[in-house]
Design an enzyme around this catalytic site. Structure first.
Site, PDB file in Angstrom:
ATOM      1  N   ASP A  57     -17.083 -24.530 -20.961  1.00 58.56           N
ATOM      2  CA  ASP A  57     -16.577 -25.715 -20.278  1.00 58.56           C
ATOM      3  C   ASP A  57     -15.398 -25.385 -19.366  1.00 58.56           C
ATOM      4  O   ASP A  57     -15.181 -26.072 -18.363  1.00 58.56           O
ATOM      5  CB  ASP A  57     -16.158 -26.772 -21.306  1.00 58.56           C
ATOM      6  CG  ASP A  57     -17.364 -27.531 -21.860  1.00 58.56           C
ATOM      7  OD1 ASP A  57     -18.486 -27.260 -21.413  1.00 58.56           O
ATOM      8  OD2 ASP A  57     -17.170 -28.378 -22.750  1.00 58.56           O
ATOM      9  N   GLY A  58     -14.634 -24.344 -19.690  1.00 61.94           N
ATOM     10  CA  GLY A  58     -13.548 -23.917 -18.807  1.00 61.94           C
ATOM     11  C   GLY A  58     -14.078 -23.510 -17.440  1.00 61.94           C
ATOM     12  O   GLY A  58     -13.474 -23.815 -16.404  1.00 61.94           O
ATOM     13  N   ASP A 132      -8.754 -34.607 -18.089  1.00 59.35           N
ATOM     14  CA  ASP A 132      -7.573 -35.395 -18.432  1.00 59.35           C
ATOM     15  C   ASP A 132      -6.323 -34.965 -17.672  1.00 59.35           C
ATOM     16  O   ASP A 132      -6.231 -33.861 -17.144  1.00 59.35           O
ATOM     17  CB  ASP A 132      -7.287 -35.299 -19.941  1.00 59.35           C
ATOM     18  CG  ASP A 132      -7.292 -33.867 -20.470  1.00 59.35           C
ATOM     19  OD1 ASP A 132      -6.621 -33.013 -19.862  1.00 59.35           O
ATOM     20  OD2 ASP A 132      -7.965 -33.593 -21.477  1.00 59.35           O
ATOM     21  N   THR A 172     -13.980 -36.192 -25.285  1.00 64.79           N
ATOM     22  CA  THR A 172     -14.340 -35.284 -26.385  1.00 64.79           C
ATOM     23  C   THR A 172     -13.506 -34.010 -26.370  1.00 64.79           C
ATOM     24  O   THR A 172     -13.811 -33.062 -27.104  1.00 64.79           O
ATOM     25  CB  THR A 172     -15.842 -34.917 -26.323  1.00 64.79           C
ATOM     26  OG1 THR A 172     -16.156 -34.415 -25.016  1.00 64.79           O
ATOM     27  CG2 THR A 172     -16.713 -36.123 -26.617  1.00 64.79           C
ATOM     28  N   TYR A 174      -9.169 -32.919 -25.394  1.00 62.69           N
ATOM     29  CA  TYR A 174      -7.820 -33.095 -25.940  1.00 62.69           C
ATOM     30  C   TYR A 174      -7.674 -34.472 -26.598  1.00 62.69           C
ATOM     31  O   TYR A 174      -7.094 -34.633 -27.665  1.00 62.69           O
ATOM     32  CB  TYR A 174      -6.820 -32.942 -24.789  1.00 62.69           C
ATOM     33  CG  TYR A 174      -5.383 -32.646 -25.167  1.00 62.69           C
ATOM     34  CD1 TYR A 174      -4.938 -32.649 -26.491  1.00 62.69           C
ATOM     35  CD2 TYR A 174      -4.454 -32.344 -24.171  1.00 62.69           C
ATOM     36  CE1 TYR A 174      -3.616 -32.376 -26.809  1.00 62.69           C
ATOM     37  CE2 TYR A 174      -3.123 -32.070 -24.475  1.00 62.69           C
ATOM     38  CZ  TYR A 174      -2.714 -32.095 -25.793  1.00 62.69           C
ATOM     39  OH  TYR A 174      -1.408 -31.825 -26.110  1.00 62.69           O
ATOM     40  N   LEU A 176      -9.861 -36.378 -28.100  1.00 60.92           N
ATOM     41  CA  LEU A 176     -10.505 -36.468 -29.418  1.00 60.92           C
ATOM     42  C   LEU A 176      -9.660 -35.765 -30.478  1.00 60.92           C
ATOM     43  O   LEU A 176      -9.481 -36.270 -31.589  1.00 60.92           O
ATOM     44  CB  LEU A 176     -11.904 -35.854 -29.364  1.00 60.92           C
ATOM     45  CG  LEU A 176     -12.770 -36.011 -30.618  1.00 60.92           C
ATOM     46  CD1 LEU A 176     -13.064 -37.477 -30.900  1.00 60.92           C
ATOM     47  CD2 LEU A 176     -14.070 -35.231 -30.470  1.00 60.92           C
ATOM     48  N   SER A 177      -9.115 -34.614 -30.121  1.00 57.67           N
ATOM     49  CA  SER A 177      -8.259 -33.874 -31.050  1.00 57.67           C
ATOM     50  C   SER A 177      -6.995 -34.657 -31.395  1.00 57.67           C
ATOM     51  O   SER A 177      -6.443 -34.506 -32.484  1.00 57.67           O
ATOM     52  CB  SER A 177      -7.856 -32.523 -30.444  1.00 57.67           C
ATOM     53  OG  SER A 177      -8.989 -31.707 -30.235  1.00 57.67           O
TER      54      SER A 177
END
Length: 281
Positions: A57-58, A132, A172, A174, A176-177
């Protein structure tokens, strides 16, 4: 079909995946360039039909920023650990490549958000994010305080380790964490999630993405920062105000016809799985 790709060929597994990809694309598509590391690929607008991103994803986030304004949809091949955005494996992409080559693919438009930071000296920094905008406390890791407004209406002040404002795509990550909700990709919304707030009752808030969010730093640390998709864009100590709003642009990603967003959640996060009951007998 003409295509560009993004792959960090210094990584052995990515370099090997590129070779496999080149073999099954041979004779079906013209590969123009490896754009990994490029900051802007707008010059490929109207030339490349798709972009293939090989990585996690990065890598998708890097490609999304590089492809801003280019209008080139991307297909992600997951070589990372989690891979919410990179929906294809090499096998899946090979299976569907003929259809993709013929232009028969579904494109999902991912919402982006813009961030404008106005500094105390009057200078303005702008950035765009797929996941984000995060404000983090930083050293010496004391709590920081910020005032939040939505559409110029005061909402609250937040005392804690910071704030995350995320898109549905970033819900889903940062968010979500940090205890924020999962937002379906087709919802036009952003979520404001406090990071370790100094309050038992400050919970994440989901608002219409057409609304404009302003954040005003009241008390910050020397190392506090503003970050877009994990990349530092400003030191909070120098910032007077932060404006976050929906971007007029989208990031187009080619959907894997074998998967839905719910499949990805269930497979990647074990979401909504039943308890493991003790077997009888």
């Amino acid at each position: 079909m003409k295509l560009i790709y993004f792959a960090d060929i210094k990584r052995k597994e990515s370099a090997e995946a590129v070779e496999v990809f080149r073999k099954f694309a041979e004779g079906k598509a013209e590969i123009l360039e490896n754009c990994f590391g490029r900051k802007n690929c707008a010059d490929f607008a109207g030339i490349a039909d798709i972009a293939v991103v090989i990585g996690g994803d990065g890598s998708i986030l890097h490609a999304a920023h590089s492809l801003l304004g280019a209008g080139i949809p991307a297909a992600g091949i997951n070589m990372g650990r989690l891979g919410f955005l990179a929906e294809f494996s090499l096998e899946h992409l090979e299976k569907h490549f003929d259809q993709i080559f013929k232009g028969r693919f579904a494109v999902e438009k991912k919402q982006l958000i813009n961030c404008e930071t106005v500094k105390k000296d009057g200078t303005v920094e702008t950035a765009c994010a797929l996941n984000d905008i995060a404000i983090n406390s930083g050293r010496p890791f004391n709590t920081i305080e910020m005032e939040i407004e939505v559409n110029s209406s005061p909402v609250t002040s937040c005392v804690g380790d910071g704030i995350v404002v995320c898109t549905p795509t970033g819900s889903t990550a940062y968010n979500l964490s940090a205890g924020g909700p999962i937002i379906s990709n087709d919802v036009e919304a952003v979520c404001i999630t406090p990071l370790n707030p100094h309050s038992l009752s400050f919970r994440p808030v989901v608002v219409d993405s057409r609304k404009v969010i302003h954040i005003y730093p009241l008390s910050v640390n020397e190392g506090s920062s503003v970050n877009a998709d994990g990349q530092n864009i400003a030191e909070l100590n120098d910032v007077e105000s932060i404006k976050i709003e929906k971007s007029p642009q989208n990031f187009e990603i080619i959907s894997n016809p074998d998967k839905t967003e719910w499949d990805v959640l269930a497979y990647k996060l074990k979401w909504a799985q039943k308890p493991h009951y003790k077997e009888k007998g």
